[in-house]
Scaffold this active site. Structure first.
Site, mmCIF file in Angstrom:
data_model
loop_
_atom_site.group_PDB
_atom_site.id
_atom_site.type_symbol
_atom_site.label_atom_id
_atom_site.label_comp_id
_atom_site.label_asym_id
_atom_site.label_seq_id
_atom_site.Cartn_x
_atom_site.Cartn_y
_atom_site.Cartn_z
ATOM 1 N N LYS A 99 21.378 -1.653 -29.366
ATOM 2 C CA LYS A 99 22.058 -1.174 -28.316
ATOM 3 C C LYS A 99 23.449 -0.372 -28.544
ATOM 4 C CE LYS A 99 21.495 -3.496 -24.404
ATOM 5 N NZ LYS A 99 21.930 -4.583 -23.716
ATOM 6 N N TYR A 132 16.347 -7.997 -19.075
ATOM 7 C CA TYR A 132 15.861 -9.237 -19.588
ATOM 8 C C TYR A 132 15.225 -10.043 -18.300
ATOM 9 C CZ TYR A 132 18.727 -8.395 -23.633
ATOM 10 O OH TYR A 132 19.375 -7.664 -24.796
ATOM 11 N N ILE A 155 12.444 2.500 -24.398
ATOM 12 C CA ILE A 155 12.033 3.389 -23.273
ATOM 13 C C ILE A 155 12.924 4.458 -23.225
ATOM 14 C CG2 ILE A 155 11.522 3.383 -20.654
ATOM 15 C CD1 ILE A 155 11.323 0.510 -20.755
ATOM 16 N N PHE A 171 16.404 2.840 -44.823
ATOM 17 C CA PHE A 171 17.310 3.927 -44.825
ATOM 18 C C PHE A 171 18.664 3.743 -45.559
ATOM 19 C CE2 PHE A 171 14.536 4.411 -41.144
ATOM 20 C CZ PHE A 171 14.007 5.963 -41.309
ATOM 21 N N GLY A 199 16.350 -10.482 -27.861
ATOM 22 C CA GLY A 199 15.740 -10.138 -29.407
ATOM 23 C C GLY A 199 17.044 -10.701 -30.326
ATOM 24 N N GLU A 246 8.884 -4.235 -30.339
ATOM 25 C CA GLU A 246 10.192 -3.717 -29.575
ATOM 26 C C GLU A 246 10.039 -2.242 -29.018
ATOM 27 O OE1 GLU A 246 13.911 -4.042 -32.013
ATOM 28 O OE2 GLU A 246 12.962 -5.527 -33.064
HETATM 29 P P1 ADP Z 1 18.051 -7.176 -28.067
HETATM 30 O O1 ADP Z 1 18.535 -7.833 -29.508
HETATM 31 O O2 ADP Z 1 18.483 -8.528 -27.110
HETATM 32 O O3 ADP Z 1 16.605 -6.825 -27.989
HETATM 33 P P2 ADP Z 1 18.930 -4.462 -27.708
HETATM 34 O O4 ADP Z 1 20.337 -4.136 -28.279
HETATM 35 O O5 ADP Z 1 17.882 -4.270 -28.408
HETATM 36 O O6 ADP Z 1 19.044 -6.319 -27.701
HETATM 37 O O7 ADP Z 1 18.898 -4.264 -26.125
HETATM 38 C C1 ADP Z 1 17.841 -4.373 -25.700
HETATM 39 C C2 ADP Z 1 17.859 -4.452 -23.951
HETATM 40 O O8 ADP Z 1 18.679 -3.494 -23.489
HETATM 41 C C3 ADP Z 1 16.476 -4.637 -23.251
HETATM 42 O O9 ADP Z 1 15.907 -6.041 -23.508
HETATM 43 C C4 ADP Z 1 16.732 -4.306 -22.012
HETATM 44 O O10 ADP Z 1 17.242 -5.244 -21.032
HETATM 45 C C5 ADP Z 1 17.965 -3.025 -22.041
HETATM 46 N N1 ADP Z 1 17.521 -1.697 -22.117
HETATM 47 C C6 ADP Z 1 18.282 -0.904 -21.241
HETATM 48 N N2 ADP Z 1 18.050 0.175 -21.358
HETATM 49 C C7 ADP Z 1 16.910 0.187 -22.126
HETATM 50 C C8 ADP Z 1 15.816 1.040 -22.664
HETATM 51 N N3 ADP Z 1 16.130 2.397 -22.230
HETATM 52 N N4 ADP Z 1 14.877 0.683 -23.404
HETATM 53 C C9 ADP Z 1 14.960 -0.481 -23.855
HETATM 54 N N5 ADP Z 1 15.537 -1.433 -23.296
HETATM 55 C C10 ADP Z 1 16.538 -1.274 -22.641
HETATM 56 MG MG MG Z 2 15.902 -5.285 -29.101
#
Ligand code: ADP
Ligand code: MG
Length: 156
Positions: free
Chosen positions: A22, A92, A83, A110, A16, A80
């Site tokens: 995260k 990924y 889960i 917000f 992303g 996005e």
């Molecule tokens: P990005 O900006 O790359 O999307 P995020 O901080 O949104 O980074 O983290 C997304 C990544 O975290 C997902 O691509 C996946 O690999 C990992 N991930 C781990 N646990 C989950 C979850 N419960 N739901 C979605 N993604 C998760």
């Molecule tokens: Mg993301």
């Protein structure tokens, strides 16, 4: 918002744009631009709930946001999926299969990070309640999530 639902979709999880989801404890698996472009163009932005499955893994509850993608100056959408499950590792490059079932609310701005996080927590609770209803539970068992055996869709 509901006209296109339930909406089935499958695609690769890509990096992303580092909004720090995260860090907030709410990672969101992003779909590639091609997958997003295959969505109905008039699907409403906002927060949805449904079911999700990584590779040929278990099917879990999810909340999903369809929003305007800041990377493309808000000209394109982003999709996005958070889960509602704790994974041991990032996924990924894996194939994410989802069915979007219902709409929760429109996108909002917000005033604080705390307000954002608590709104998302409420979205998650709403998703969990909705998905326990028999009519929504049945989509968890949909053939869409049962990939043909012997087909390699993931490395582990
Ligand atoms: P990005 O900006 O790359 O999307 P995020 O901080 O949104 O980074 O983290 C997304 C990544 O975290 C997902 O691509 C996946 O690999 C990992 N991930 C781990 N646990 C989950 C979850 N419960 N739901 C979605 N993604 C998760
Ligand atoms: Mg993301």
């Amino acid at each position: 918002a509901m006209r296109h639902l339930p909406y089935f979709c499958r695609g690769e999880v890509v990096k992303g744009f580092g909004r720090g989801s995260k860090e907030l404890g709410i990672p969101t698996a992003n779909f590639s631009e091609q997958v997003v472009e295959s969505f109905p163009s008039d699907i409403s932005t906002g927060i949805y709930y449904g079911w999700a499955c990584v590779g040929n893994g278990d099917v879990h509850k999810m909340v999903l946001s369809i929003g305007w993608n800041p990377f493309y100056k808000n000209f394109k959408k982003s999709v996005e999926t958070h889960i509602i499950h704790t994974f041991k590792e990032d996924f990924y490059g894996e194939i994410l299969s989802i069915v979007i079932i219902g709409y929760i609310r429109p996108e909002k701005n917000f005033d604080s990070l705390e307000a954002l996080i608590s709104a998302i927590q409420e979205d998650i609770e709403e998703a969990k309640r909705q998905l326990d209803l028999p009519e929504h539970l049945k989509l968890k068992e949909d053939n869409f999530f049962h990939l043909p055996e012997g087909k390699i869709v993931s490395n582990h």
